[in-house]
Design a protein around this motif. Structure first.
Motif, PDB file in Angstrom:
ATOM      1  N   TRP A 163      -5.080  10.185  -2.730  1.00  0.00           N
ATOM      2  CA  TRP A 163      -5.170   8.515  -2.727  1.00  0.00           C
ATOM      3  C   TRP A 163      -6.638   8.345  -2.142  1.00  0.00           C
ATOM      4  CZ3 TRP A 163      -2.717   4.277  -4.299  1.00  0.00           C
ATOM      5  CH2 TRP A 163      -3.365   3.190  -3.515  1.00  0.00           C
ATOM      6  N   HIS A 164      -6.893   9.143  -1.025  1.00  0.00           N
ATOM      7  CA  HIS A 164      -8.263   8.680  -0.518  1.00  0.00           C
ATOM      8  C   HIS A 164      -9.656   9.060  -1.455  1.00  0.00           C
ATOM      9  CE1 HIS A 164      -6.361   7.478   3.098  1.00  0.00           C
ATOM     10  NE2 HIS A 164      -5.763   8.500   3.339  1.00  0.00           N
ATOM     11  N   LYS A 173       0.894   4.071  -2.911  1.00  0.00           N
ATOM     12  CA  LYS A 173       0.502   5.493  -2.645  1.00  0.00           C
ATOM     13  C   LYS A 173       1.792   6.409  -3.033  1.00  0.00           C
ATOM     14  CE  LYS A 173      -0.981   6.753   1.560  1.00  0.00           C
ATOM     15  NZ  LYS A 173      -0.797   6.841   2.985  1.00  0.00           N
ATOM     16  N   ARG A 184       0.899  -1.098  -0.167  1.00  0.00           N
ATOM     17  CA  ARG A 184       0.063  -0.150   0.029  1.00  0.00           C
ATOM     18  C   ARG A 184       0.926   1.159  -0.046  1.00  0.00           C
ATOM     19  NH1 ARG A 184      -2.813   3.184   3.977  1.00  0.00           N
ATOM     20  NH2 ARG A 184      -4.777   3.726   3.157  1.00  0.00           N
ATOM     21  N   ASN A 209       1.207   6.691  -6.749  1.00  0.00           N
ATOM     22  CA  ASN A 209       0.273   7.419  -7.096  1.00  0.00           C
ATOM     23  C   ASN A 209       0.482   9.141  -7.041  1.00  0.00           C
ATOM     24  OD1 ASN A 209      -2.665   7.666  -7.862  1.00  0.00           O
ATOM     25  ND2 ASN A 209      -2.845   8.881  -5.988  1.00  0.00           N
ATOM     26  N   THR A 210       1.276   9.517  -6.059  1.00  0.00           N
ATOM     27  CA  THR A 210       1.653  10.798  -5.831  1.00  0.00           C
ATOM     28  C   THR A 210       2.471  11.223  -7.314  1.00  0.00           C
ATOM     29  OG1 THR A 210       2.021  10.576  -3.676  1.00  0.00           O
ATOM     30  CG2 THR A 210       3.328  12.340  -4.397  1.00  0.00           C
ATOM     31  N   ARG A 256      -5.627  -2.884   0.576  1.00  0.00           N
ATOM     32  CA  ARG A 256      -5.769  -1.894   1.468  1.00  0.00           C
ATOM     33  C   ARG A 256      -5.388  -2.561   2.918  1.00  0.00           C
ATOM     34  NH1 ARG A 256     -11.207   1.597   3.302  1.00  0.00           N
ATOM     35  NH2 ARG A 256      -9.820   3.081   4.379  1.00  0.00           N
ATOM     36  N   SER A 293      -1.111  14.747  -1.073  1.00  0.00           N
ATOM     37  CA  SER A 293      -0.772  13.444  -1.889  1.00  0.00           C
ATOM     38  C   SER A 293      -1.679  12.412  -1.122  1.00  0.00           C
ATOM     39  CB  SER A 293       0.710  13.153  -1.659  1.00  0.00           C
ATOM     40  OG  SER A 293       0.985  13.094  -0.116  1.00  0.00           O
ATOM     41  N   GLU A 294      -2.110  12.578   0.239  1.00  0.00           N
ATOM     42  CA  GLU A 294      -3.037  11.636   0.813  1.00  0.00           C
ATOM     43  C   GLU A 294      -4.386  11.846   0.209  1.00  0.00           C
ATOM     44  OE1 GLU A 294      -2.992   9.274   3.438  1.00  0.00           O
ATOM     45  OE2 GLU A 294      -0.635   9.554   3.208  1.00  0.00           O
ATOM     46  N   ASP A 342      -0.525   9.613 -10.380  1.00  0.00           N
ATOM     47  CA  ASP A 342      -2.057   9.840 -10.186  1.00  0.00           C
ATOM     48  C   ASP A 342      -2.724   8.652 -10.805  1.00  0.00           C
ATOM     49  OD1 ASP A 342      -3.924  11.187  -8.903  1.00  0.00           O
ATOM     50  OD2 ASP A 342      -4.322  12.549 -10.616  1.00  0.00           O
ATOM     51  N   ALA A 374      -4.290   6.186  -9.711  1.00  0.00           N
ATOM     52  CA  ALA A 374      -5.686   5.649  -9.060  1.00  0.00           C
ATOM     53  C   ALA A 374      -6.967   6.186  -9.721  1.00  0.00           C
ATOM     54  CB  ALA A 374      -5.707   5.975  -7.696  1.00  0.00           C
ATOM     55  N   PRO A 429      -8.322   2.792  -3.958  1.00  0.00           N
ATOM     56  CA  PRO A 429      -7.594   2.397  -2.663  1.00  0.00           C
ATOM     57  C   PRO A 429      -8.752   1.857  -1.647  1.00  0.00           C
ATOM     58  CG  PRO A 429      -7.034   4.619  -3.048  1.00  0.00           C
ATOM     59  CD  PRO A 429      -8.134   4.441  -4.070  1.00  0.00           C
TER      60      PRO A 429
END
Length: 251
Positions: free
Chosen positions: A236-237, A11, A7, A14-15, A248, A232-233, A18, A20, A242
């Motif tokens: 992801w959320h 993450k 995970r 993804n930062t 997860r 960045s979080e 992108d 996700a 995710p």
């Protein structure tokens, strides 16, 4: 341990890219904030919030809260702000106007009359009456009810719940000359008695939790996800990936 490591790798990736957002992404998300560059719960830097808006407005459509009660084919984002803090007026409102996005701010009834209450567990700076009056006339902002004194409703008896919920609405309505129909459960906590009281005089109510259902099943239990995270979080959320992918990590 392996799931947690995987995970973290996802993450971090993804930062940068992108990814996700490249997977199916259709569940609406209601984000909640408290303080942005000010005094209150979960305060985040204004630069984070601007970055949130930059990304959200590029990727999604930000809509007013009642719109997500009707199913749609596209994912929608709702922004909400709790407590009626001074930094909403100073920091958030200019950005709301700059980006032209609708938001809801939930105000504590007694804090309109007394900006230095003793019932808040953390130090807060609340908006003035003049600033609240300005929000009443702002088409992008809707004021909601956050009870009379920010009490934990499930800990109260029925009479006290009614005093908190209806008392908050009555103060806000009388002081600001409006008819509040949106509610936010303090601390994100509710129970069937609170829902019953709220539903009698409100049209919607938001609650805690990170669930993001495709369709809101109950307008008086609309779930929210915290926006008090680094950009960045948030990236992801907010996407569905995710939440749905089995890697997860628990908790």
């Amino acid at each position: 341990m392996l799931r947690r490591t995987a995970r973290s790798v996802l993450k971090a990736g993804n930062t940068r890219v992108d990814f996700a957002r490249r997977f199916p992404d259709e569940h609406d998300v209601v984000l909640h904030y408290h303080a942005v560059g000010g005094v209150g719960w979960d305060s985040i830097p204004p630069a984070w919030f601007r970055s949130h808006l930059e990304w959200l407005t590029r990727q999604y459509r930000i809509v007013d809260l009642p719109e997500i009660l009707t199913p749609a084919s596209e994912k929608r984002i709702v922004l909400t702000f709790d407590d009626g803090l001074q930094c909403f007026y100073d920091t958030v409102l200019p950005l709301v106007r700059e980006y032209g996005i609708p938001v809801t701010v939930y105000v504590i009834g007694d804090a309109i009359r007394d900006r230095e209450p003793d019932y808040m567990p953390v130090k807060c700076e609340f908006m003035t009456r003049v600033q609240l009056d300005e929000l009443v006339d702002e088409p992008l902002v809707t004021i909601g009810n956050h009870t009379r004194t920010h009490a934990r409703l499930p800990a109260l008896d029925r009479y006290a719940i009614e005093a908190e919920v209806n008392g908050g609405k009555e103060i806000i309505d009388a002081e600001l000359g409006i008819d509040v129909d949106r509610f936010c459960y303090p601390h994100g906590e509710s129970d069937p008695r609170a829902v019953d009281v709220v539903s009698d005089r409100h049209e919607t109510a938001v609650v805690g939790g990170d669930a993001t259902p495709k369709t809101v099943a109950d307008p008086y239990l609309v779930p929210r996800t915290s926006g008090a995270v680094p950009p960045s979080e948030l990236r992801w959320h907010v996407p569905d990936f995710p939440k749905c992918w089995p890697i997860r990590s628990p908790g």
